[in-house]
Design a protein around this motif. Structure first.
Motif, mmCIF file in Angstrom:
data_model
loop_
_atom_site.group_PDB
_atom_site.id
_atom_site.type_symbol
_atom_site.label_atom_id
_atom_site.label_comp_id
_atom_site.label_asym_id
_atom_site.label_seq_id
_atom_site.Cartn_x
_atom_site.Cartn_y
_atom_site.Cartn_z
ATOM 1 N N GLN A 173 97.709 17.931 47.784
ATOM 2 C CA GLN A 173 97.173 17.324 49.003
ATOM 3 C C GLN A 173 96.876 18.371 50.075
ATOM 4 O OE1 GLN A 173 100.245 14.508 49.833
ATOM 5 N NE2 GLN A 173 99.468 12.966 48.400
ATOM 6 N N ALA A 174 97.678 19.421 50.129
ATOM 7 C CA ALA A 174 97.392 20.498 51.079
ATOM 8 C C ALA A 174 96.084 21.198 50.716
ATOM 9 C CB ALA A 174 98.543 21.502 51.093
ATOM 10 N N ALA A 175 95.839 21.400 49.422
ATOM 11 C CA ALA A 175 94.567 22.006 49.008
ATOM 12 C C ALA A 175 93.390 21.082 49.357
ATOM 13 C CB ALA A 175 94.604 22.298 47.512
ATOM 14 N N ASP A 176 93.571 19.772 49.170
ATOM 15 C CA ASP A 176 92.498 18.829 49.539
ATOM 16 C C ASP A 176 92.232 18.842 51.043
ATOM 17 O OD1 ASP A 176 92.223 18.099 46.918
ATOM 18 O OD2 ASP A 176 93.513 16.335 47.072
ATOM 19 N N ALA A 177 93.306 18.968 51.844
ATOM 20 C CA ALA A 177 93.122 19.000 53.299
ATOM 21 C C ALA A 177 92.343 20.240 53.727
ATOM 22 C CB ALA A 177 94.485 18.959 53.992
ATOM 23 N N ARG A 178 92.635 21.361 53.100
ATOM 24 C CA ARG A 178 91.899 22.581 53.444
ATOM 25 C C ARG A 178 90.431 22.494 53.049
ATOM 26 N NH1 ARG A 178 96.841 25.014 51.725
ATOM 27 N NH2 ARG A 178 95.997 25.205 49.617
ATOM 28 N N GLU A 179 90.159 21.814 51.940
ATOM 29 C CA GLU A 179 88.782 21.759 51.446
ATOM 30 C C GLU A 179 87.960 20.634 52.072
ATOM 31 O OE1 GLU A 179 88.969 21.464 47.254
ATOM 32 O OE2 GLU A 179 89.868 23.462 46.955
ATOM 33 N N LYS A 180 88.587 19.487 52.380
ATOM 34 C CA LYS A 180 87.845 18.307 52.798
ATOM 35 C C LYS A 180 87.983 18.010 54.291
ATOM 36 C CE LYS A 180 88.416 16.137 48.248
ATOM 37 N NZ LYS A 180 88.955 14.947 47.529
ATOM 38 N N ILE A 186 89.834 12.221 58.208
ATOM 39 C CA ILE A 186 90.951 11.343 57.832
ATOM 40 C C ILE A 186 90.573 10.483 56.634
ATOM 41 C CG2 ILE A 186 92.339 9.393 58.616
ATOM 42 C CD1 ILE A 186 92.270 10.626 61.425
ATOM 43 N N GLY A 187 89.343 9.990 56.616
ATOM 44 C CA GLY A 187 88.911 9.165 55.482
ATOM 45 C C GLY A 187 88.815 9.954 54.196
ATOM 46 N N ALA A 188 88.605 11.280 54.295
ATOM 47 C CA ALA A 188 88.512 12.095 53.080
ATOM 48 C C ALA A 188 89.867 12.369 52.445
ATOM 49 C CB ALA A 188 87.815 13.418 53.398
ATOM 50 N N LEU A 189 90.942 12.184 53.207
ATOM 51 C CA LEU A 189 92.284 12.439 52.678
ATOM 52 C C LEU A 189 92.793 11.228 51.913
ATOM 53 C CD1 LEU A 189 93.922 14.225 55.748
ATOM 54 C CD2 LEU A 189 92.924 15.271 53.705
ATOM 55 N N ALA A 190 93.659 11.492 50.949
ATOM 56 C CA ALA A 190 94.196 10.415 50.104
ATOM 57 C C ALA A 190 95.149 9.550 50.907
ATOM 58 C CB ALA A 190 94.908 11.009 48.898
ATOM 59 N N SER A 191 95.183 8.268 50.547
ATOM 60 C CA SER A 191 96.102 7.354 51.212
ATOM 61 C C SER A 191 97.541 7.699 50.826
ATOM 62 C CB SER A 191 95.784 5.917 50.796
ATOM 63 O OG SER A 191 96.688 5.016 51.385
ATOM 64 N N GLY A 192 98.419 7.716 51.817
ATOM 65 C CA GLY A 192 99.807 8.096 51.562
ATOM 66 C C GLY A 192 100.064 9.582 51.669
ATOM 67 N N SER A 193 99.039 10.347 51.959
ATOM 68 C CA SER A 193 99.202 11.786 52.117
ATOM 69 C C SER A 193 99.895 12.090 53.445
ATOM 70 C CB SER A 193 97.840 12.482 52.062
ATOM 71 O OG SER A 193 97.953 13.835 52.420
ATOM 72 N N PRO A 194 100.845 13.024 53.464
ATOM 73 C CA PRO A 194 101.474 13.365 54.750
ATOM 74 C C PRO A 194 100.488 13.983 55.732
ATOM 75 C CG PRO A 194 102.152 14.890 53.021
ATOM 76 C CD PRO A 194 101.423 13.788 52.351
ATOM 77 N N PHE A 195 99.446 14.639 55.247
ATOM 78 C CA PHE A 195 98.451 15.228 56.138
ATOM 79 C C PHE A 195 97.619 14.127 56.816
ATOM 80 C CE2 PHE A 195 99.470 18.233 52.791
ATOM 81 C CZ PHE A 195 99.795 19.356 53.527
ATOM 82 N N ARG A 196 97.312 13.071 56.074
ATOM 83 C CA ARG A 196 96.613 11.946 56.692
ATOM 84 C C ARG A 196 97.512 11.250 57.701
ATOM 85 N NH1 ARG A 196 92.936 7.393 53.598
ATOM 86 N NH2 ARG A 196 92.515 6.112 55.441
ATOM 87 N N PHE A 197 98.787 11.122 57.392
ATOM 88 C CA PHE A 197 99.729 10.494 58.324
ATOM 89 C C PHE A 197 99.815 11.284 59.628
ATOM 90 C CE2 PHE A 197 104.321 10.137 59.591
ATOM 91 C CZ PHE A 197 104.224 8.864 60.133
ATOM 92 N N ILE A 198 99.845 12.603 59.543
ATOM 93 C CA ILE A 198 99.903 13.436 60.746
ATOM 94 C C ILE A 198 98.606 13.317 61.539
ATOM 95 C CG2 ILE A 198 100.038 15.821 61.554
ATOM 96 C CD1 ILE A 198 101.876 16.384 59.158
ATOM 97 N N ALA A 199 97.481 13.343 60.839
ATOM 98 C CA ALA A 199 96.188 13.250 61.538
ATOM 99 C C ALA A 199 96.040 11.907 62.233
ATOM 100 C CB ALA A 199 95.056 13.463 60.532
ATOM 101 N N GLU A 200 96.401 10.821 61.575
ATOM 102 C CA GLU A 200 96.290 9.503 62.203
ATOM 103 C C GLU A 200 97.202 9.385 63.416
ATOM 104 O OE1 GLU A 200 95.129 6.836 58.235
ATOM 105 O OE2 GLU A 200 97.181 6.859 59.029
ATOM 106 N N SER A 247 101.351 24.277 59.476
ATOM 107 C CA SER A 247 100.065 24.924 59.763
ATOM 108 C C SER A 247 98.985 23.880 60.028
ATOM 109 C CB SER A 247 99.673 25.821 58.585
ATOM 110 O OG SER A 247 100.629 26.839 58.383
ATOM 111 N N PHE A 248 98.968 22.820 59.218
ATOM 112 C CA PHE A 248 97.988 21.761 59.417
ATOM 113 C C PHE A 248 98.198 21.069 60.751
ATOM 114 C CE2 PHE A 248 96.767 17.295 59.060
ATOM 115 C CZ PHE A 248 95.443 17.413 58.669
#
Length: 297
Positions: A113-120, A131-145, A268-269
């Protein structure tokens, strides 16, 4: 005359003797030569009679001998204390391996998921698109939201007293701490098992030695057959306690080290997101001020 007659008789006897010896000599030679010839001839081959094969030994019946000092004997001969100790150790081992496997899977998922956040996420045209590009349940999406929500809903009598920068920072920090808490779930159980399992096994050892001493006292003699069973139980309990504790300790240290690497990506994110949110808020405020100034003019 008498002398001549005696000489003539003696000559006749000698002549007769020589003639008799001459006549009998070939027969004697033949008799002596025949045994020699017979001995020089090769002995006739004796008829080889097949040796009687030894009678096949009857197949020994395999008799299953029960081991009186194994795990089965430990369970069957043990009392409720020994069985309870063994059940506790088995549950500890099962829980430890379950946590190790599940936490390893979670950490590997966070790495992807960290690699997806860096790329997407960072290549998206807007925060909502990222936010929509991140997977549901991802901690990176949770932080962004959480960060976007904190920047958009800074209202209320009490919240308005807090600076927007501080409010967004606090919101993102709380979200990161929640992610870290989720990553550390189960590690306390591993630490507990690693520190207590040897003592649980030691308790089983003490209980087995107690049974050994009891068996010696009842039998009245310290023979090996009276002591081997209970002492074997004690050694088995000690070995099981160590076998439960060692994987738990190693798994705890390994997962803690991997958690640090995962949290570096999360922090970092969150720091980059914090700067993006503050930049967006400031640009929005500046544009609002420009619009209000134009209206006044």
């Amino acid at each position: 005359m008498k002398i001549r007659s005696r000489l003539s008789a003696l000559v006749a006897i000698v002549t007769f003797t020589m003639i008799a010896a001459t006549l009998t000599a070939p027969h004697a030679f033949a008799e002596e030569a025949m045994p020699a010839a017979a001995s020089s001839l090769p002995a006739p081959a004796q008829e080889s009679t097949p040796a009687a094969a030894p009678a096949a030994a009857p197949a020994a019946d395999t008799v299953a001998v029960d081991n009186p000092y194994g795990l089965d004997a430990l369970w069957n001969a043990g009392d409720f204390v020994a069985k309870g100790t063994l059940i506790i150790l088995v549950l500890m081992s099962m829980g430890s391996w379950y946590i190790i496997i599940t936490k390893l899977i979670d950490q590997m998922r966070i790495g992807r998921q960290a690699a997806d956040a860096r790329e997407k996420f960072w290549k998206a045209p807007s925060l909502q698109g990222g936010i929509g590009a991140l997977a549901s349940g991802s901690p990176f999406r949770f932080i962004a939201e959480s960060g976007v929500k904190a920047s958009e809903h800074h209202d209320g009598a009490l919240l308005e007293q807090i600076d927007l920068n501080t409010w967004v920072t606090m919101s993102v920090q709380r979200t990161v701490e929640k992610v870290q808490s989720r990553l550390q779930d189960g590690l306390a159980f591993l630490a507990t098992v690693g520190s207590t399992a040897p003592f649980v096994g030691l308790f089983g050892t003490v209980w087995g030695i107690y049974h050994a001493l009891t068996a010696i006292g009842v039998a009245g003699q310290a023979s090996i057959d009276k002591v081997a069973g209970p002492v074997g139980e004690a050694l088995i309990m000690t070995a099981i306690g160590l076998a439960v504790a060692v994987p738990a300790v190693l798994g705890y240290n390994w997962l803690v080290r991997r958690n640090k690497a995962a949290m570096e990506d999360v922090r970092s994110f969150s720091a980059d997101l914090h700067m993006v949110l503050l930049s967006g808020v400031m640009s929005t405020r500046q544009s609002a001020q420009v619009q209000s100034a134009k209206k006044i003019a």
